[in-house]
Design a protein around this motif. Structure first.
Motif, PDB file in Angstrom:
ATOM      1  N   MET A  21     -36.309  39.752 -41.972  1.00 19.14           N
ATOM      2  CA  MET A  21     -35.333  38.792 -42.491  1.00 19.14           C
ATOM      3  C   MET A  21     -34.189  38.596 -41.497  1.00 19.14           C
ATOM      4  O   MET A  21     -33.695  37.477 -41.314  1.00 19.14           O
ATOM      5  CB  MET A  21     -34.788  39.248 -43.846  1.00 19.14           C
ATOM      6  CG  MET A  21     -35.830  39.288 -44.963  1.00 19.14           C
ATOM      7  SD  MET A  21     -36.730  37.752 -45.202  1.00 19.14           S
ATOM      8  CE  MET A  21     -38.406  38.285 -44.849  1.00 19.14           C
ATOM      9  N   GLY A  22     -33.774  39.664 -40.831  1.00 17.83           N
ATOM     10  CA  GLY A  22     -32.742  39.544 -39.799  1.00 17.83           C
ATOM     11  C   GLY A  22     -33.200  38.679 -38.637  1.00 17.83           C
ATOM     12  O   GLY A  22     -32.436  37.865 -38.102  1.00 17.83           O
ATOM     13  N   LEU A  23     -34.460  38.829 -38.254  1.00 12.44           N
ATOM     14  CA  LEU A  23     -35.008  38.009 -37.189  1.00 12.44           C
ATOM     15  C   LEU A  23     -35.051  36.538 -37.603  1.00 12.44           C
ATOM     16  O   LEU A  23     -34.710  35.653 -36.812  1.00 12.44           O
ATOM     17  CB  LEU A  23     -36.409  38.507 -36.818  1.00 12.44           C
ATOM     18  CG  LEU A  23     -37.079  37.852 -35.624  1.00 12.44           C
ATOM     19  CD1 LEU A  23     -36.282  38.092 -34.349  1.00 12.44           C
ATOM     20  CD2 LEU A  23     -38.491  38.390 -35.467  1.00 12.44           C
ATOM     21  N   LEU A  24     -35.443  36.293 -38.839  1.00  8.87           N
ATOM     22  CA  LEU A  24     -35.422  34.912 -39.336  1.00  8.87           C
ATOM     23  C   LEU A  24     -34.010  34.337 -39.274  1.00  8.87           C
ATOM     24  O   LEU A  24     -33.818  33.199 -38.850  1.00  8.87           O
ATOM     25  CB  LEU A  24     -35.920  34.856 -40.780  1.00  8.87           C
ATOM     26  CG  LEU A  24     -37.413  34.754 -41.000  1.00  8.87           C
ATOM     27  CD1 LEU A  24     -37.737  34.915 -42.476  1.00  8.87           C
ATOM     28  CD2 LEU A  24     -37.954  33.438 -40.477  1.00  8.87           C
ATOM     29  N   ASP A  25     -33.035  35.127 -39.698  1.00  9.01           N
ATOM     30  CA  ASP A  25     -31.643  34.671 -39.663  1.00  9.01           C
ATOM     31  C   ASP A  25     -31.217  34.272 -38.254  1.00  9.01           C
ATOM     32  O   ASP A  25     -30.520  33.274 -38.060  1.00  9.01           O
ATOM     33  CB  ASP A  25     -30.697  35.756 -40.174  1.00  9.01           C
ATOM     34  CG  ASP A  25     -30.758  35.958 -41.674  1.00  9.01           C
ATOM     35  OD1 ASP A  25     -31.354  35.121 -42.370  1.00  9.01           O
ATOM     36  OD2 ASP A  25     -30.202  36.971 -42.139  1.00  9.01           O
ATOM     37  N   GLN A  26     -31.623  35.080 -37.273  1.00  3.92           N
ATOM     38  CA  GLN A  26     -31.229  34.814 -35.887  1.00  3.92           C
ATOM     39  C   GLN A  26     -31.907  33.577 -35.321  1.00  3.92           C
ATOM     40  O   GLN A  26     -31.359  32.922 -34.434  1.00  3.92           O
ATOM     41  CB  GLN A  26     -31.571  36.005 -35.001  1.00  3.92           C
ATOM     42  CG  GLN A  26     -30.719  37.207 -35.257  1.00  3.92           C
ATOM     43  CD  GLN A  26     -31.164  38.397 -34.410  1.00  3.92           C
ATOM     44  OE1 GLN A  26     -32.119  38.311 -33.654  1.00  3.92           O
ATOM     45  NE2 GLN A  26     -30.453  39.496 -34.550  1.00  3.92           N
ATOM     46  N   ASN A  27     -33.091  33.270 -35.819  1.00  5.62           N
ATOM     47  CA  ASN A  27     -33.879  32.203 -35.211  1.00  5.62           C
ATOM     48  C   ASN A  27     -33.850  30.873 -35.960  1.00  5.62           C
ATOM     49  O   ASN A  27     -34.359  29.885 -35.449  1.00  5.62           O
ATOM     50  CB  ASN A  27     -35.329  32.664 -35.026  1.00  5.62           C
ATOM     51  CG  ASN A  27     -35.417  33.719 -33.953  1.00  5.62           C
ATOM     52  OD1 ASN A  27     -34.795  33.606 -32.911  1.00  5.62           O
ATOM     53  ND2 ASN A  27     -36.165  34.766 -34.226  1.00  5.62           N
ATOM     54  N   LEU A  28     -33.281  30.859 -37.147  1.00  6.61           N
ATOM     55  CA  LEU A  28     -33.180  29.605 -37.875  1.00  6.61           C
ATOM     56  C   LEU A  28     -31.785  29.017 -37.682  1.00  6.61           C
ATOM     57  O   LEU A  28     -30.792  29.751 -37.687  1.00  6.61           O
ATOM     58  CB  LEU A  28     -33.452  29.817 -39.362  1.00  6.61           C
ATOM     59  CG  LEU A  28     -34.896  30.174 -39.716  1.00  6.61           C
ATOM     60  CD1 LEU A  28     -35.017  30.485 -41.208  1.00  6.61           C
ATOM     61  CD2 LEU A  28     -35.844  29.048 -39.339  1.00  6.61           C
ATOM     62  N   PRO A  29     -31.702  27.720 -37.515  1.00  8.46           N
ATOM     63  CA  PRO A  29     -30.391  27.090 -37.325  1.00  8.46           C
ATOM     64  C   PRO A  29     -29.450  27.392 -38.491  1.00  8.46           C
ATOM     65  O   PRO A  29     -29.856  27.377 -39.657  1.00  8.46           O
ATOM     66  CB  PRO A  29     -30.704  25.592 -37.276  1.00  8.46           C
ATOM     67  CG  PRO A  29     -32.168  25.497 -36.987  1.00  8.46           C
ATOM     68  CD  PRO A  29     -32.786  26.754 -37.514  1.00  8.46           C
ATOM     69  N   GLY A  30     -28.228  27.714 -38.170  1.00 10.71           N
ATOM     70  CA  GLY A  30     -27.223  27.941 -39.194  1.00 10.71           C
ATOM     71  C   GLY A  30     -27.252  29.331 -39.790  1.00 10.71           C
ATOM     72  O   GLY A  30     -26.549  29.600 -40.756  1.00 10.71           O
ATOM     73  N   GLY A  31     -28.033  30.233 -39.257  1.00  9.95           N
ATOM     74  CA  GLY A  31     -28.076  31.602 -39.789  1.00  9.95           C
ATOM     75  C   GLY A  31     -28.386  31.601 -41.274  1.00  9.95           C
ATOM     76  O   GLY A  31     -27.495  31.612 -42.119  1.00  9.95           O
ATOM     77  N   ALA A  32     -29.620  31.590 -41.616  1.00  5.08           N
ATOM     78  CA  ALA A  32     -30.080  31.351 -42.977  1.00  5.08           C
ATOM     79  C   ALA A  32     -29.565  32.338 -44.014  1.00  5.08           C
ATOM     80  O   ALA A  32     -29.480  32.002 -45.180  1.00  5.08           O
ATOM     81  CB  ALA A  32     -31.603  31.334 -43.004  1.00  5.08           C
ATOM     82  N   GLY A  33     -29.262  33.576 -43.659  1.00  3.07           N
ATOM     83  CA  GLY A  33     -28.759  34.538 -44.632  1.00  3.07           C
ATOM     84  C   GLY A  33     -29.844  35.273 -45.416  1.00  3.07           C
ATOM     85  O   GLY A  33     -29.572  35.834 -46.459  1.00  3.07           O
ATOM     86  N   PHE A  34     -31.078  35.276 -44.886  1.00  6.11           N
ATOM     87  CA  PHE A  34     -32.159  35.972 -45.598  1.00  6.11           C
ATOM     88  C   PHE A  34     -31.894  37.473 -45.703  1.00  6.11           C
ATOM     89  O   PHE A  34     -32.129  38.086 -46.740  1.00  6.11           O
ATOM     90  CB  PHE A  34     -33.514  35.742 -44.904  1.00  6.11           C
ATOM     91  CG  PHE A  34     -34.020  34.345 -45.057  1.00  6.11           C
ATOM     92  CD1 PHE A  34     -34.383  33.865 -46.305  1.00  6.11           C
ATOM     93  CD2 PHE A  34     -34.141  33.513 -43.958  1.00  6.11           C
ATOM     94  CE1 PHE A  34     -34.872  32.583 -46.448  1.00  6.11           C
ATOM     95  CE2 PHE A  34     -34.628  32.222 -44.084  1.00  6.11           C
ATOM     96  CZ  PHE A  34     -34.988  31.756 -45.346  1.00  6.11           C
ATOM     97  N   ARG A  35     -31.396  38.065 -44.622  1.00 10.66           N
ATOM     98  CA  ARG A  35     -31.156  39.513 -44.664  1.00 10.66           C
ATOM     99  C   ARG A  35     -30.086  39.851 -45.689  1.00 10.66           C
ATOM    100  O   ARG A  35     -30.201  40.823 -46.410  1.00 10.66           O
ATOM    101  CB  ARG A  35     -30.769  40.034 -43.285  1.00 10.66           C
ATOM    102  CG  ARG A  35     -30.618  41.531 -43.292  1.00 10.66           C
ATOM    103  CD  ARG A  35     -30.587  42.121 -41.912  1.00 10.66           C
ATOM    104  NE  ARG A  35     -30.273  43.515 -42.031  1.00 10.66           N
ATOM    105  CZ  ARG A  35     -29.385  44.138 -41.315  1.00 10.66           C
ATOM    106  NH1 ARG A  35     -28.725  43.495 -40.366  1.00 10.66           N
ATOM    107  NH2 ARG A  35     -29.141  45.415 -41.495  1.00 10.66           N
TER     108      ARG A  35
END
Length: 148
Positions: A131-145
């Motif tokens: 989830m942290g990796l997703l946050d880093q790679n999606l525009p706007g910092g998705a906040g999944f983590r």
């Protein structure tokens, strides 16, 4: 190794019953396994792998008892390309996310079979990392983590 899973969660898993460990692992898998499913659905020769993941995810939610074939499912997962080491490693985005999904499922199945808090904690750690990796790679910092 430092863990991303909070101390209170770790303590609850270590002192809780088998059902709590299995339920936690199922919840982690519910969040991360779709990464594998989404990256590999429709890929030639991976339909059986996707089906195994979907069926395993469904079975993990029966937290009152271990899956009777959890060890066999782990053995099959360990033969997935995502978990087999090779010289170049995983270099593509889809492969990276698929790897995290499979690894979370592996730990979730181990936790399901053993009710071992350490397997569940490893499952949580990998899910939080994904989830942290997703946050880093999606525009706007998705906040999944943060949602985890």
């Amino acid at each position: 190794m430092d863990r991303l899973v909070e101390g209170a969660v770790a303590e609850a898993l270590r002192t809780g019953d088998d059902g709590a460990v299995r339920l936690y692992a199922a919840a982690c898998a519910e969040r991360a396994v779709p990464l594998f499913i989404g990256m590999r659905a429709g890929t030639p020769d991976r339909e059986t792998d996707v089906d195994l993941c979907v069926e395993s995810l469904r079975g993990l939610w029966y937290a009152d008892r271990p899956l009777p074939d959890a060890a066999e499912r782990v053995r099959v997962l360990e033969d997935f390309p995502e978990l087999r080491p090779y010289e170049d490693g995983i270099t593509d985005v889809a492969g990276t996310y698929a790897f995290f999904g499979v690894l979370v499922l592996r730990y979730a199945l181990l936790a399901n079979a053993s009710a071992d808090a350490d397997h569940a904690l490893s499952c949580g750690h990998v899910a939080l990392t994904a989830m942290g990796l997703l946050d880093q790679n999606l525009p706007g910092g998705a906040g999944f983590r943060a949602e985890e």
